[in-house]
Design an enzyme around this catalytic site. Sequence first.
Site, PDB file in Angstrom:
ATOM      1  N   GLY A   1       1.030  64.493 -32.832  1.00  0.00           N
ATOM      2  CA  GLY A   1       0.950  65.762 -32.092  1.00  0.00           C
ATOM      3  C   GLY A   1      -0.439  66.376 -32.152  1.00  0.00           C
ATOM      4  O   GLY A   1      -1.064  66.637 -31.129  1.00  0.00           O
TER       5      GLY A   1
ATOM      6  N   GLN B   1       5.482  76.111 -36.688  1.00  0.00           N
ATOM      7  CA  GLN B   1       4.279  76.642 -36.041  1.00  0.00           C
ATOM      8  C   GLN B   1       4.336  78.180 -36.078  1.00  0.00           C
ATOM      9  O   GLN B   1       5.081  78.738 -36.862  1.00  0.00           O
ATOM     10  CB  GLN B   1       4.166  76.110 -34.604  1.00  0.00           C
TER      11      GLN B   1
ATOM     12  N   CYS C   1     -14.058  58.172 -63.169  1.00  0.00           N
ATOM     13  CA  CYS C   1     -13.937  57.221 -62.053  1.00  0.00           C
ATOM     14  C   CYS C   1     -15.069  56.194 -62.175  1.00  0.00           C
ATOM     15  O   CYS C   1     -16.035  56.401 -62.911  1.00  0.00           O
ATOM     16  CB  CYS C   1     -13.982  57.929 -60.698  1.00  0.00           C
TER      17      CYS C   1
ATOM     18  N   CYS D   1     -15.683  63.222 -65.539  1.00  0.00           N
ATOM     19  CA  CYS D   1     -14.872  62.334 -64.689  1.00  0.00           C
ATOM     20  C   CYS D   1     -14.996  60.895 -65.171  1.00  0.00           C
ATOM     21  O   CYS D   1     -16.073  60.470 -65.591  1.00  0.00           O
ATOM     22  CB  CYS D   1     -15.353  62.451 -63.240  1.00  0.00           C
TER      23      CYS D   1
ATOM     24  N   ASP E   1      -2.984  67.312 -47.106  1.00  0.00           N
ATOM     25  CA  ASP E   1      -3.809  66.186 -46.649  1.00  0.00           C
ATOM     26  C   ASP E   1      -5.017  66.779 -45.965  1.00  0.00           C
ATOM     27  O   ASP E   1      -4.936  67.868 -45.389  1.00  0.00           O
ATOM     28  CB  ASP E   1      -3.062  65.320 -45.635  1.00  0.00           C
TER      29      ASP E   1
ATOM     30  N   HIS F   1     -15.179  58.965 -55.805  1.00  0.00           N
ATOM     31  CA  HIS F   1     -15.319  60.113 -56.696  1.00  0.00           C
ATOM     32  C   HIS F   1     -14.664  61.375 -56.119  1.00  0.00           C
ATOM     33  O   HIS F   1     -13.929  62.073 -56.826  1.00  0.00           O
ATOM     34  CB  HIS F   1     -16.772  60.420 -57.037  1.00  0.00           C
TER      35      HIS F   1
ATOM     36  N   CYS G   1     -18.631  57.612 -61.712  1.00  0.00           N
ATOM     37  CA  CYS G   1     -19.173  58.410 -62.817  1.00  0.00           C
ATOM     38  C   CYS G   1     -19.371  57.589 -64.083  1.00  0.00           C
ATOM     39  O   CYS G   1     -20.272  57.869 -64.874  1.00  0.00           O
ATOM     40  CB  CYS G   1     -18.257  59.605 -63.082  1.00  0.00           C
TER      41      CYS G   1
ATOM     42  N   ASP H   1       1.514  61.082 -39.757  1.00  0.00           N
ATOM     43  CA  ASP H   1       1.684  62.278 -38.941  1.00  0.00           C
ATOM     44  C   ASP H   1       2.212  61.845 -37.585  1.00  0.00           C
ATOM     45  O   ASP H   1       2.278  60.662 -37.259  1.00  0.00           O
ATOM     46  CB  ASP H   1       0.403  63.102 -38.864  1.00  0.00           C
ATOM     47  N   SER H   2       2.624  62.813 -36.781  1.00  0.00           N
ATOM     48  CA  SER H   2       3.408  62.487 -35.587  1.00  0.00           C
ATOM     49  C   SER H   2       2.549  62.148 -34.382  1.00  0.00           C
ATOM     50  O   SER H   2       3.044  61.712 -33.359  1.00  0.00           O
ATOM     51  CB  SER H   2       4.274  63.687 -35.231  1.00  0.00           C
TER      52      SER H   2
END
Lengths: 373, 373
Positions: free
Chosen positions: A102, A195, A312, A310, A272, A341, A315, A99-100
């Site tokens: 900002g 924006q 992973c 799951c 994100d 997880h 789990c 990310d910038s």
Amino acid sequence: MSECNINETSNFRVLSTQGKARTGILTTRRGSIATPVFMPVGTKASVKGVSSEDLRDEVQASIILANTYHLNIRPGEEIIHNLGGLHKFMNWPYPILTDSGGFQVFSLSKLNKITDDGVKFRSHLDGDECFFSPEKSMEIQMALGADIIMAFDVCPPYPCSDKEMQRAMKLTHDWVVRCKKAMTAKNSQLFGIIQGGLDTKLRLQSLEKVCAEDLPGYALGGFSVGEPMELMYKVLDEVACQMPDNKPRYLMGVGSPKDLIQSIDKGIDMFDCVYPSRNARNATLFTQKGKINIKRAEFKQDEKALDQTCDCITCKNYTRAYLRHLYLQKEPLFVRLATIHNLRFYSNLMKKSRIAIEEGYWKKFKEECLAFF
Amino acid sequence: MSECNINETSNFRVLSTQGKARTGILTTRRGSIATPVFMPVGTKASVKGVSSEDLRDEVQASIILANTYHLNIRPGEEIIHNLGGLHKFMNWPYPILTDSGGFQVFSLSKLNKITDDGVKFRSHLDGDECFFSPEKSMEIQMALGADIIMAFDVCPPYPCSDKEMQRAMKLTHDWVVRCKKAMTAKNSQLFGIIQGGLDTKLRLQSLEKVCAEDLPGYALGGFSVGEPMELMYKVLDEVACQMPDNKPRYLMGVGSPKDLIQSIDKGIDMFDCVYPSRNARNATLFTQKGKINIKRAEFKQDEKALDQTCDCITCKNYTRAYLRHLYLQKEPLFVRLATIHNLRFYSNLMKKSRIAIEEGYWKKFKEECLAFF
């Protein structure tokens, strides 16, 4: 959007749509990314508690996010650059979006002063005076070696005055032009940020301005800053589909499983958020049937896997009773197992969403998810 | 020691010796252990920051230690027993040794009162009144399902009066008899603990008493409690070789790489200590050329692996510069990467010691190690 040319050698291709929801492939120099996609947040060149091998093998992430503001302060982009770039530094040879800075300049730093040129602020860490401009943000992100570089924007708080919003938009629009000029890294992609807060008209104005720059991707910034999420959904519903069809659409800093499902439904491709990783550290864990708080007494002798659907490492290998014990005893292993997880849950949610869209049962899948979140 | 019968179906076999140093194989129901061996400490059913998969694959541990005192308090041995035992609880199907709780009762708890029957104390966690006796310690360790069970002993502080030492020895000797009677788990092995402080004569008295019980293994307790290590080496040199040849010799709570090398040289086979894992968390990391403090500025741009001769996940994948960054930024990933490396360093040190003894160059290897530690 007629302002945005369709590029023959596009970095992005839509594969299928259902309603406004869509799947696609985003191509970067470090690999292709199936969308919709969720990007785990590695603020300071580490997703808290998990290694890059975990991210690849256990989380099954295809792209991660890192933070320009934090990495500029510590250890500094020159050091990372001298060490061969961020990918090498954190041993993650796959795509990285930065990310910038900002958002952090406005939310974390002190005494910031905005001029047309850029933002003067004091580091939240040691009070050092710093200055970020569009050019400086590009310079840092290029030094880090990011595959996707975000334009430096002004993210206004919620709520804010009309005047504040107008100024934030004006600067964001002026600065995206300067970012485009300054972003000279040939193999990286610059994404513009739209924006306009919760006003659909302003959002569409911003969209037109930013998309006029014909960039490889566009993001919606300034959401998830404290507003009721229903208001965001409403604006998204009118704005996302107006973003260029042939470019990836990234909703910054969002969100919960519900937010993701609702936003995919409105045409968003990329996300994100610290939500899954931060919740993991606080003992809130996701399962197919909603979230659970692993510290509750009901899990004291629970021999079941956290989520029986799951696979992973958490789990497959550990019980809810053990996870609860680790959390209550403040054992550092808990952070890793819980984070793996939750992030894998998000990866799976995105994968299932893609399949549902591709196979034509998105609406049914969406309703099923929303029943639990 | 004529008091200790040589058992035809022994759990332990010496494979080679050089001077007093020796290699051997300790057999348990959950696998064989090559000695000398170091046991990582999983106090509360977790070696801090690393998973059981990490212990197996990255640390290459063959046996770990867990703590009776801590597990009795949280989550309680009944819960672990109901969940299928400690091995299943922490997903570690290999050998586990549990200490008896003796050491913790004296070092951690409050207001302990020793009677011939046992020890009354208040939990360090919530002040709850508890009572440990030889029988209770056996009961807890059997409920946990440990492969090697330690006798409940009295560990006197350093320094202590002659009277205190005499009483500690008397109780330790009385209690080992009661432990033997109470330890009814057929497939577990009970190890006796020898006390006697830094007085060789007392140690040999204690040794004779404890070994008269003809147990599958013997430990030296009450070392590394604040005394100068040179004094320990001196006593060890006279005592370790008097312990039964045909039984494993375990030096409890020791120690640094130097301590391990010096103790192997005097005939010790087994070790446990929080030293490598605690040091890892505090940024002190071991390399072939001695320990380094990874937070030092000299590592800021150091692209080298932590230890270029090590192939653990930390050394294979990350630079000293990245480890330093993770430590300074308090990233939770640091604990895992640092702990894996330090424990692997200990595993490798034990493996190299075994090879050196077997191949006849132990003395040379010892001197080389001691030059760096």
